[in-house]
Design a protein around this motif. Structure first.
Motif, mmCIF file in Angstrom:
data_model
loop_
_atom_site.group_PDB
_atom_site.id
_atom_site.type_symbol
_atom_site.label_atom_id
_atom_site.label_comp_id
_atom_site.label_asym_id
_atom_site.label_seq_id
_atom_site.Cartn_x
_atom_site.Cartn_y
_atom_site.Cartn_z
ATOM 1 N N GLN A 20 8.514 -6.922 -23.032
ATOM 2 C CA GLN A 20 7.054 -6.773 -22.980
ATOM 3 C C GLN A 20 6.636 -5.648 -22.037
ATOM 4 O OE1 GLN A 20 4.836 -10.344 -22.262
ATOM 5 N NE2 GLN A 20 5.490 -11.341 -24.157
ATOM 6 N N ASN A 21 7.279 -5.542 -20.895
ATOM 7 C CA ASN A 21 6.930 -4.485 -19.941
ATOM 8 C C ASN A 21 7.295 -3.107 -20.463
ATOM 9 O OD1 ASN A 21 5.831 -5.342 -17.105
ATOM 10 N ND2 ASN A 21 7.259 -6.975 -17.694
ATOM 11 N N LEU A 22 8.403 -3.004 -21.188
ATOM 12 C CA LEU A 22 8.756 -1.712 -21.786
ATOM 13 C C LEU A 22 7.740 -1.324 -22.856
ATOM 14 C CD1 LEU A 22 12.648 -2.002 -22.094
ATOM 15 C CD2 LEU A 22 11.353 -0.592 -20.492
ATOM 16 N N GLY A 23 7.303 -2.326 -23.653
ATOM 17 C CA GLY A 23 6.283 -2.045 -24.665
ATOM 18 C C GLY A 23 4.979 -1.607 -24.037
ATOM 19 N N ALA A 24 4.691 -2.125 -22.843
ATOM 20 C CA ALA A 24 3.469 -1.739 -22.118
ATOM 21 C C ALA A 24 3.672 -0.495 -21.259
ATOM 22 C CB ALA A 24 3.010 -2.897 -21.231
ATOM 23 N N GLU A 25 4.839 0.144 -21.382
ATOM 24 C CA GLU A 25 5.182 1.366 -20.662
ATOM 25 C C GLU A 25 5.183 1.155 -19.148
ATOM 26 O OE1 GLU A 25 2.732 4.561 -22.041
ATOM 27 O OE2 GLU A 25 3.425 4.385 -24.119
ATOM 28 N N GLN A 26 5.687 0.005 -18.723
ATOM 29 C CA GLN A 26 5.825 -0.316 -17.297
ATOM 30 C C GLN A 26 7.317 -0.459 -16.977
ATOM 31 O OE1 GLN A 26 3.280 -3.676 -16.364
ATOM 32 N NE2 GLN A 26 1.586 -2.832 -17.564
ATOM 33 N N ALA A 27 8.001 0.682 -16.999
ATOM 34 C CA ALA A 27 9.458 0.691 -16.861
ATOM 35 C C ALA A 27 9.924 0.233 -15.481
ATOM 36 C CB ALA A 27 10.003 2.092 -17.159
ATOM 37 N N LYS A 28 9.177 0.574 -14.442
ATOM 38 C CA LYS A 28 9.581 0.182 -13.089
ATOM 39 C C LYS A 28 9.586 -1.339 -12.943
ATOM 40 C CE LYS A 28 8.369 0.587 -8.185
ATOM 41 N NZ LYS A 28 7.403 1.123 -7.189
ATOM 42 N N THR A 29 8.529 -1.977 -13.446
ATOM 43 C CA THR A 29 8.443 -3.441 -13.385
ATOM 44 C C THR A 29 9.571 -4.082 -14.184
ATOM 45 O OG1 THR A 29 6.037 -3.308 -13.171
ATOM 46 C CG2 THR A 29 6.965 -5.436 -13.825
ATOM 47 N N ALA A 30 9.869 -3.497 -15.348
ATOM 48 C CA ALA A 30 10.961 -4.011 -16.173
ATOM 49 C C ALA A 30 12.283 -3.984 -15.402
ATOM 50 C CB ALA A 30 11.080 -3.195 -17.457
ATOM 51 N N GLY A 31 12.538 -2.907 -14.673
ATOM 52 C CA GLY A 31 13.762 -2.787 -13.884
ATOM 53 C C GLY A 31 13.837 -3.804 -12.764
ATOM 54 N N GLU A 32 12.707 -4.025 -12.087
ATOM 55 C CA GLU A 32 12.677 -5.015 -11.005
ATOM 56 C C GLU A 32 12.985 -6.416 -11.530
ATOM 57 O OE1 GLU A 32 9.263 -2.788 -8.240
ATOM 58 O OE2 GLU A 32 8.750 -4.529 -9.480
ATOM 59 N N ILE A 33 12.409 -6.745 -12.683
ATOM 60 C CA ILE A 33 12.651 -8.064 -13.281
ATOM 61 C C ILE A 33 14.112 -8.211 -13.680
ATOM 62 C CG2 ILE A 33 12.138 -9.500 -15.302
ATOM 63 C CD1 ILE A 33 9.268 -8.328 -15.161
ATOM 64 N N ALA A 34 14.699 -7.139 -14.211
ATOM 65 C CA ALA A 34 16.098 -7.181 -14.641
ATOM 66 C C ALA A 34 17.023 -7.527 -13.474
ATOM 67 C CB ALA A 34 16.492 -5.841 -15.262
ATOM 68 N N LYS A 44 10.100 -10.458 -5.741
ATOM 69 C CA LYS A 44 8.642 -10.460 -5.806
ATOM 70 C C LYS A 44 8.205 -11.790 -6.415
ATOM 71 C CE LYS A 44 7.613 -5.518 -5.997
ATOM 72 N NZ LYS A 44 6.922 -4.436 -6.737
ATOM 73 N N LYS A 45 7.256 -12.435 -5.750
ATOM 74 C CA LYS A 45 6.843 -13.776 -6.156
ATOM 75 C C LYS A 45 6.402 -13.821 -7.615
ATOM 76 C CE LYS A 45 3.713 -17.537 -4.851
ATOM 77 N NZ LYS A 45 2.640 -17.962 -3.903
ATOM 78 N N LYS A 46 5.661 -12.806 -8.064
ATOM 79 C CA LYS A 46 5.151 -12.806 -9.439
ATOM 80 C C LYS A 46 6.296 -12.733 -10.445
ATOM 81 C CE LYS A 46 1.863 -10.608 -12.572
ATOM 82 N NZ LYS A 46 2.767 -10.741 -13.727
ATOM 83 N N HIS A 47 7.323 -11.924 -10.149
ATOM 84 C CA HIS A 47 8.451 -11.809 -11.072
ATOM 85 C C HIS A 47 9.174 -13.151 -11.224
ATOM 86 C CE1 HIS A 47 7.527 -7.711 -11.103
ATOM 87 N NE2 HIS A 47 8.423 -7.220 -10.265
ATOM 88 N N VAL A 48 9.381 -13.818 -10.101
ATOM 89 C CA VAL A 48 10.066 -15.118 -10.150
ATOM 90 C C VAL A 48 9.224 -16.130 -10.919
ATOM 91 C CG1 VAL A 48 10.962 -17.046 -8.781
ATOM 92 C CG2 VAL A 48 11.306 -14.686 -8.000
ATOM 93 N N GLN A 49 7.915 -16.129 -10.658
ATOM 94 C CA GLN A 49 7.029 -17.062 -11.352
ATOM 95 C C GLN A 49 7.028 -16.811 -12.857
ATOM 96 O OE1 GLN A 49 3.306 -16.402 -9.274
ATOM 97 N NE2 GLN A 49 3.602 -18.186 -7.938
ATOM 98 N N ASP A 50 6.959 -15.538 -13.249
ATOM 99 C CA ASP A 50 6.951 -15.211 -14.678
ATOM 100 C C ASP A 50 8.282 -15.574 -15.345
ATOM 101 O OD1 ASP A 50 4.378 -14.329 -14.499
ATOM 102 O OD2 ASP A 50 4.851 -12.182 -14.563
ATOM 103 N N LEU A 51 9.384 -15.299 -14.643
ATOM 104 C CA LEU A 51 10.694 -15.660 -15.188
ATOM 105 C C LEU A 51 10.799 -17.162 -15.433
ATOM 106 C CD1 LEU A 51 13.094 -13.400 -13.070
ATOM 107 C CD2 LEU A 51 12.909 -13.391 -15.567
#
Length: 449
Positions: free
Chosen positions: A74-88, A229-236
């Protein structure tokens, strides 16, 4: 990693490497079964029941991988590559901690768990050995799943396929040495197969890590391995826990049904193992299509292409139903020969042929679930499949398996009736959910204007 690479990928481009990868994973399990069948039918049954338990554990740590796959796409589709990497990177760290805990629990409580399965005494020793070894190192499989999910979400489905090929080659060669004992080597049986399984997985994981670093050009934010990051953990967790919940419910319900089958005797357990090994080759088409569709829809949802996402699921579903039905017919047509690869017991072959016949009715229902549920997950609509899944798997599948299989004494035929009723009911309900488009409001990522 460049998100532009994934935008060019079609369903076929994504799906065929996933298909090969899943096929090879299945071949690894079937290689164990086939080679062990030349050693002992009891060994086959022992490993089959142990793997039933381990599959539940794999689902439990699969929730992080499931969440990572959807959020990265979803983040790659939204062109948010940095966030995608952090989540990975965060997902790899979280799954390492969680899976190490589960590995320790499996090693300590393996005998207790197998005793709960009411396993025949002649199977208990080998099942315990296999569980201690494979279960004690199951965290390696958790890491393989997580890294593979990340690479697939970026569109690098071929990489994970090649690694799986290598793992299979190592597994088959190792099995040959420990089961048949060439050149005067000791025959280690189930214990040897367990060690070979873990060794091949460990080598595969090491290679996947190197590929991830190479593909990222060393630009993944590895500080996220230690700093969450709290948001990444919550979303995961918000995506992953319900996603894994549906799979966990399925696998635990299968354990309950295996408990019923164990009461039918070793021959029934062995027949189920052989037939389901063959059924997995039919199922893998729907699995691959479902996973490929999930990646594409995840990107479409991130980009805000709702109608394209809707149409993609329907098209994929039609393809999956057609292919799974054709493959089920083909497998039944050659059922005697295929079952003869595993055993020469005429009773097992006769019962197995009949089960493969009614599998022709079962497989289209499973195609509904695999494609539509994966599509719903890709949008972020993860709770509905869990609620319906738990109700149907336990209210229909487990209950019917006991009623038809044990109470009415229909044996494995009764169990297959339960499978058919469960898959078709859930499949129809999931399709109605997709048509409703309630999932439009569920996306975790919105493309910024």
């Amino acid at each position: 990693m460049k998100q532009t690479d994934t935008k060019k990928l079609s369903l076929f481009t994504l799906t065929w490497p996933i298909f090969i990868e899943i096929l090879l994973h299945m071949l690894m399990g079937n290689a164990d079964t086939l080679m062990l069948s030349q050693y002992s039918d009891h060994s086959v049954a022992a490993v089959g029941v142990s793997n039933q338990v381990l599959s539940v554990v794999i689902v439990m740590f699969g929730f992080v991988a499931a969440g990572a796959s959807i959020l990265v796409a979803q983040n790659l589709g939204a062109e948010q590559a940095k966030t995608a990497g952090e989540i990975a990177v965060t997902s790899i760290s979280l799954n390492l901690l969680f899976s190490l805990t589960l590995s320790l629990l499996l090693f300590v409580f393996s005998d207790f768990i197998l005793n709960l399965m009411d396993l025949p005494n002649e199977l208990l020793g080998e099942a315990s050995t296999y569980m201690n070894i494979v279960g004690g190192f199951i965290f390696v499989q958790a890491l393989i799943m997580t890294v593979s999910a990340i690479l697939r979400s970026y569109g690098f489905t071929k990489d994970t396929m090649y690694v799986t090929i290598g793992m299979n080659i190592l597994n088959v060669i190792g099995n040959y040495f420990v089961i048949f004992g060439p050149f005067g080597l000791p025959v280690l049986g189930v214990e040897g197969v367990a060690y070979v399984t873990m060794f091949s997985r460990f080598i595969g994981f090491i290679i996947l890590i190197f590929i991830l670093i190479w593909r990222s050009n060393r630009q993944l934010p590895f500080t996220s391995f230690f700093r969450y990051k709290k948001k990444h953990v919550q979303d995961l967790l918000q995506i992953g826990v319900p996603s894994a919940g549906e799979q966990l419910s399925y696998n635990t319900s299968q354990m309950a049904i295996t408990y019923f089958i164990a009461q039918m005797g070793t021959l029934a357990i062995t027949t189920k193992v052989y037939v389901q090994n063959l059924m997995m080759f039919i199922l893998l088409f729907s699995i691959a299509i479902g996973q490929g569709t999930q990646i594409i829809i995840g990107h479409m949802i991130g980009a805000g292409d709702i109608e394209k996402a809707y149409e993609r699921c329907i098209k994929s579903l039609k393809i999956a139903i057609l292919i799974s039905t054709i493959m089920a017919i083909i497998f039944y047509s050659f059922s005697s020969t295929l079952l003869g690869i595993f055993t020469d017991d005429p009773t097992i072959i006769e019962k197995g042929m009949f089960l493969l016949l009614i599998t022709i009715i079962l497989e289209p229902g499973r195609a509904f679930n695999l494609v539509v549920i994966n599509s719903l997950r890709a949008t972020g609509d993860v709770k509905f499949p869990v609620f319906i899944g738990i109700a149907s798997m336990w209210g229909i599948s487990v209950t019917f398996a006991w009623f038809f299989g044990i109470f009415l004494e229909l044996g494995l035929f009764g169990v297959w009736i339960a499978f058919i009723a469960d898959e078709w009911l859930r499949g129809i309900l999931m399709l109605r959910r997709w048509h409703s488009k309630i999932w439009v409001r569920k996306a975790f990522v919105k493309k910024e204007s």
